[in-house]
Enzyme design. Sequence first.
Site: not given
Ligand code: F6P
Length: 327
Positions: A14, A75, A106, A129, A131, A133, A175
């Site tokens: 992300g 990803r 991660d 990120t 998050d 985390d 997340r």
């Molecule tokens: O890891 C960052 C994040 O924004 C999380 O908070 C969330 O769960 C996820 O990515 C959303 O991912 P995507 O952009 O693939 O929907």
Amino acid sequence: MQDITKVGIFTSGGDAPGMNACIRAAVRTALYAGKAVTGIYHGYQGMIDGNFWEMNSRSVSNIIQLGGTILKTARCDAFRTKEGRQLAYDNLKAAGIDGLIAIGGDGTFTGAEVFSREHDIPVVCVPGTIDNDLYGSDFTLGYDTATNTVIEAIDKIRDTAASHDRLFFVEVMGRDSGCIALNAGIAGGAEAILLPEKNTAIEELCKMLEGAAKGNKSSTIVIVAEGEANGGAYHVAKEVKARFNFYDTKVTILGHLQRGGSPSSFDRVLASRLGFAAVRHLFAGANRVMVGLWGNEIRTTPLEEALGNKAFKLSEDMLEMMDVLSI
Ligand code: F6P
């Protein structure tokens, strides 16, 4: 020391505000040391596709203030396979890249950990990120900006909630980490916060809301963290409405707007420090580590350790304070 001649830089997972500031810092630190720099588009996918950009110091002009990532991100499932990683390695070698800087979360670190064990290209990672985390850094790139974005939204929701005497459920990202939810909730004066790290049953939440109603509050805001156990803001709102019909309830899912926007001064400085340090550590012989902020110092943590430990530990003091301050 490792004799790196060309550094490959990429962002993965992300996007997070501050990634561009970090790219800028890493590119310029490497160029300053007389090394060549290649940007890799779309993270691991770009390695597999050979999607590269030969960068100079002007390639990163006027990006320190931009959200998102100029190197794009993705990803990538193919990189989870040995064949995919071999293809990536062959493309990197053909381009003369002999050291990598990875900016991401991660998933990015897991890829870097496996890849650098299989192949002779060292990798230094930067935690990027929203998050917050990742073990090994008090803060990750983008977390501060995202939290400020959430607070701004809560403040606006408070205006309309107070005007209509409404109960709002605001769902925030993270997340399985409640870090944004807890801190934005405290900073936004939320009446309750539902977190992935703490199981709050609907009945318990209702008790808190009963207290808020008795206290004649003109507005009530409940922060619902992504990943909490009750199944998300819409579900929680429905359950509460079924018990307290008198409440005029509304739901706001903040979603991906939390990932965008110009990075805060904190994130720009953190990004610059981490990008600079990552390249310096790579040149000094580091491999399979992440650079992070501990206190006010930059330190390295082995990727294995960063991935094996939980970063955000819920503080009971903060929760108690939250209850006291929301009466
Ligand atoms: O890891 C960052 C994040 O924004 C999380 O908070 C969330 O769960 C996820 O990515 C959303 O991912 P995507 O952009 O693939 O929907």
